[in-house]
Structures are given as C-alpha cells and as structure tokens.
Write a protein that holds these residues in place. Structure first.
Motif, PDB file in Angstrom:
ATOM      1  N   GLY A  71     -32.024  83.127  -8.319  1.00 55.88           N
ATOM      2  CA  GLY A  71     -31.316  82.637  -9.493  1.00 55.88           C
ATOM      3  C   GLY A  71     -31.886  83.204 -10.782  1.00 55.88           C
ATOM      4  N   ILE A  72     -31.417  82.644 -11.881  1.00 55.92           N
ATOM      5  CA  ILE A  72     -31.832  83.093 -13.209  1.00 55.92           C
ATOM      6  C   ILE A  72     -32.755  82.040 -13.814  1.00 55.92           C
ATOM      7  N   GLY A  73     -33.889  82.480 -14.301  1.00 56.69           N
ATOM      8  CA  GLY A  73     -34.836  81.611 -14.980  1.00 56.69           C
ATOM      9  C   GLY A  73     -35.093  82.125 -16.383  1.00 56.69           C
ATOM     10  N   GLU A  74     -35.913  81.375 -17.120  1.00 58.92           N
ATOM     11  CA  GLU A  74     -36.227  81.754 -18.501  1.00 58.92           C
ATOM     12  C   GLU A  74     -37.723  81.623 -18.719  1.00 58.92           C
ATOM     13  N   ILE A  75     -38.285  82.565 -19.473  1.00 59.81           N
ATOM     14  CA  ILE A  75     -39.715  82.529 -19.785  1.00 59.81           C
ATOM     15  C   ILE A  75     -39.921  81.533 -20.923  1.00 59.81           C
ATOM     16  N   LYS A  76     -40.770  80.539 -20.674  1.00 63.17           N
ATOM     17  CA  LYS A  76     -41.128  79.535 -21.685  1.00 63.17           C
ATOM     18  C   LYS A  76     -42.609  79.228 -21.521  1.00 63.17           C
ATOM     19  N   ASN A  77     -43.353  79.333 -22.599  1.00 59.47           N
ATOM     20  CA  ASN A  77     -44.787  79.012 -22.589  1.00 59.47           C
ATOM     21  C   ASN A  77     -45.536  79.772 -21.500  1.00 59.47           C
ATOM     22  N   SER A  78     -45.241  81.044 -21.343  1.00 62.42           N
ATOM     23  CA  SER A  78     -45.861  81.924 -20.347  1.00 62.42           C
ATOM     24  C   SER A  78     -45.631  81.453 -18.912  1.00 62.42           C
ATOM     25  N   LYS A  79     -44.573  80.709 -18.715  1.00 61.91           N
ATOM     26  CA  LYS A  79     -44.184  80.259 -17.379  1.00 61.91           C
ATOM     27  C   LYS A  79     -42.697  80.526 -17.215  1.00 61.91           C
ATOM     28  N   ASP A  84     -47.668  91.196 -14.523  1.00 63.73           N
ATOM     29  CA  ASP A  84     -48.358  91.008 -15.803  1.00 63.73           C
ATOM     30  C   ASP A  84     -47.493  90.105 -16.677  1.00 63.73           C
ATOM     31  N   GLU A  85     -48.037  88.957 -17.055  1.00 64.38           N
ATOM     32  CA  GLU A  85     -47.290  87.999 -17.867  1.00 64.38           C
ATOM     33  C   GLU A  85     -46.894  88.587 -19.219  1.00 64.38           C
ATOM     34  N   LYS A  86     -47.662  89.549 -19.692  1.00 64.17           N
ATOM     35  CA  LYS A  86     -47.404  90.110 -21.021  1.00 64.17           C
ATOM     36  C   LYS A  86     -46.159  90.991 -21.041  1.00 64.17           C
ATOM     37  N   GLU A  87     -45.655  91.373 -19.858  1.00 64.61           N
ATOM     38  CA  GLU A  87     -44.431  92.173 -19.775  1.00 64.61           C
ATOM     39  C   GLU A  87     -43.223  91.392 -20.262  1.00 64.61           C
ATOM     40  N   PHE A  88     -43.307  90.086 -20.158  1.00 58.44           N
ATOM     41  CA  PHE A  88     -42.158  89.241 -20.455  1.00 58.44           C
ATOM     42  C   PHE A  88     -42.366  88.541 -21.801  1.00 58.44           C
ATOM     43  N   ILE A  89     -41.282  88.434 -22.562  1.00 58.78           N
ATOM     44  CA  ILE A  89     -41.364  87.793 -23.871  1.00 58.78           C
ATOM     45  C   ILE A  89     -40.766  86.394 -23.799  1.00 58.78           C
ATOM     46  N   GLU A  90     -41.174  85.554 -24.708  1.00 59.39           N
ATOM     47  CA  GLU A  90     -40.705  84.164 -24.773  1.00 59.39           C
ATOM     48  C   GLU A  90     -39.178  84.122 -24.895  1.00 59.39           C
ATOM     49  N   GLY A  91     -38.536  83.295 -24.057  1.00 59.78           N
ATOM     50  CA  GLY A  91     -37.087  83.135 -24.111  1.00 59.78           C
ATOM     51  C   GLY A  91     -36.312  84.165 -23.314  1.00 59.78           C
ATOM     52  N   GLU A  92     -36.997  85.144 -22.723  1.00 56.83           N
ATOM     53  CA  GLU A  92     -36.325  86.194 -21.959  1.00 56.83           C
ATOM     54  C   GLU A  92     -35.783  85.618 -20.638  1.00 56.83           C
ATOM     55  N   LYS A  93     -34.572  86.017 -20.280  1.00 52.62           N
ATOM     56  CA  LYS A  93     -33.970  85.628 -19.010  1.00 52.62           C
ATOM     57  C   LYS A  93     -34.468  86.587 -17.931  1.00 52.62           C
ATOM     58  N   VAL A  94     -34.882  86.030 -16.791  1.00 53.55           N
ATOM     59  CA  VAL A  94     -35.413  86.834 -15.697  1.00 53.55           C
ATOM     60  C   VAL A  94     -34.730  86.429 -14.391  1.00 53.55           C
ATOM     61  N   GLU A  95     -34.765  87.356 -13.463  1.00 54.95           N
ATOM     62  CA  GLU A  95     -34.229  87.099 -12.120  1.00 54.95           C
ATOM     63  C   GLU A  95     -35.356  86.512 -11.269  1.00 54.95           C
ATOM     64  N   TYR A 126     -41.190  74.152 -14.354  1.00 57.54           N
ATOM     65  CA  TYR A 126     -41.974  75.285 -14.844  1.00 57.54           C
ATOM     66  C   TYR A 126     -42.794  75.848 -13.690  1.00 57.54           C
ATOM     67  N   TRP A 127     -42.654  77.156 -13.470  1.00 55.68           N
ATOM     68  CA  TRP A 127     -43.357  77.840 -12.400  1.00 55.68           C
ATOM     69  C   TRP A 127     -44.315  78.858 -13.006  1.00 55.68           C
ATOM     70  N   ASP A 128     -45.503  78.989 -12.404  1.00 53.64           N
ATOM     71  CA  ASP A 128     -46.411  80.058 -12.816  1.00 53.64           C
ATOM     72  C   ASP A 128     -45.807  81.382 -12.383  1.00 53.64           C
ATOM     73  N   ILE A 129     -46.048  82.409 -13.215  1.00 50.29           N
ATOM     74  CA  ILE A 129     -45.572  83.741 -12.861  1.00 50.29           C
ATOM     75  C   ILE A 129     -46.494  84.298 -11.782  1.00 50.29           C
ATOM     76  N   ASP A 130     -45.918  84.931 -10.777  1.00 53.47           N
ATOM     77  CA  ASP A 130     -46.674  85.496  -9.669  1.00 53.47           C
ATOM     78  C   ASP A 130     -47.812  86.355 -10.201  1.00 53.47           C
ATOM     79  N   SER A 131     -49.005  86.202  -9.628  1.00 54.15           N
ATOM     80  CA  SER A 131     -50.201  86.875 -10.122  1.00 54.15           C
ATOM     81  C   SER A 131     -50.132  88.396 -10.000  1.00 54.15           C
ATOM     82  N   GLN A 132     -49.215  88.910  -9.206  1.00 56.92           N
ATOM     83  CA  GLN A 132     -49.083  90.355  -9.063  1.00 56.92           C
ATOM     84  C   GLN A 132     -48.380  90.973 -10.274  1.00 56.92           C
TER      85      GLN A 132
END
Length: 146
Positions: A98-106, A121-132, A113-119
């Motif tokens: 599904g589609i999720g959204e980056i909020k507070n580095s999650k 880099d959290e810095k690749e994604f910006i706040e509010g960005e929609k991700v698959e 709220y899910w932690d981003i997979d450790s594999q």
C-alpha cells in the motif's frame, strides 16, 4: 412378576411434524446436526405410513440409526458446500502492499507508525513524502519511493 410397559407406535404425522420442526430449527442454529435428525424423522414417518412398527422404541431406534448414518456420510460434505467462502478473505491485513507517508522519520501506514527498515537510509525520504510500502514485519516497514 413385573409388567413391562411398551410405548405404542407413534403416528406418522407426529413423526413428520417433529422432522419438519427439526429441519426448520436447523435454520436458526446452523450446526448441521439437527437437519439429519429431522430428515431421519421424515424418512421414518414415510416408512411408518406404509409399514407398521411394533412400538415407538423401534421407530426411535430407526431414526437414530438413519441419523448416525447421514451424519457420518453427508455432514462434512454439506458443511464444506454451505460454509465455503465464495470470496478469498485476506486475514493478513498489515502485510498487504500500500501507500504510506513519512512522518517524524517513520512511515505512517494503516493508522500506525512503522520504523523504516534498517537497510534503507532514512535521510533519503523527506517529511510528508508518499512512499510505497512493500512489507511490514516486527514494527518495521520495507518501503520504496513512488
């Protein structure tokens, strides 16, 4: 000497009424047990109409025997037919893509709220960005850019 009391044969119409009542009661209970007893009572009612039973005990014994045979032979097949789902139900609600959204580095996905997979880099994604969201497991979400 003791005198034995033998129940006289039950009228076929009473057996038919009991059978119809049990079949109707099955509609409310849905155990797929009462229907076989109801059908057995109906069968014995038809038999009793043409053949004279010597007593009610033999009628009830015949009902019991027919019921047991019907339950053993047909119950499983009928339950599979009537209770089989016509639509595939997915019970794995969280592991669907599904589609999720980056909020507070999650990743905010399906109300959690899910932690981003450790594999990744959290810095690749910006706040509010929609991700698959590809997969969720143990409070971590595997994601990729859309």
């Amino acid at each position: 000497m003791e005198q034995q009391i033998m129940l006289s044969a039950v009228d076929p119409y009473i057996l038919l009424a009991i059978g119809v009542a049990l079949v109707a009661l099955e509609a409310f209970i849905a155990s797929f047990i009462l229907i076989w007893f109801g059908i057995s009572f109906i069968i014995v009612a038809v038999i009793s109409y043409f053949v004279v039973f010597s007593g009610a005990v033999w009628q009830l014994a015949t009902v019991s025997l027919i019921s047991i045979i019907l339950i053993l032979v047909l119950r499983k097949k009928v339950v599979e037919i009537f209770l089989k789902s016509k639509v595939e139900v997915s019970d794995d609600y969280l592991n669907e893509k599904g589609i999720g959204e980056i909020k507070n580095s999650k990743v905010f996905y399906k109300g959690t709220y899910w932690d981003i997979d450790s594999q990744l880099d959290e810095k690749e994604f910006i706040e509010g960005e929609k991700v698959e969201v590809l997969k969720t497991f143990k409070n971590k979400a595997t994601i990729e850019k859309r």
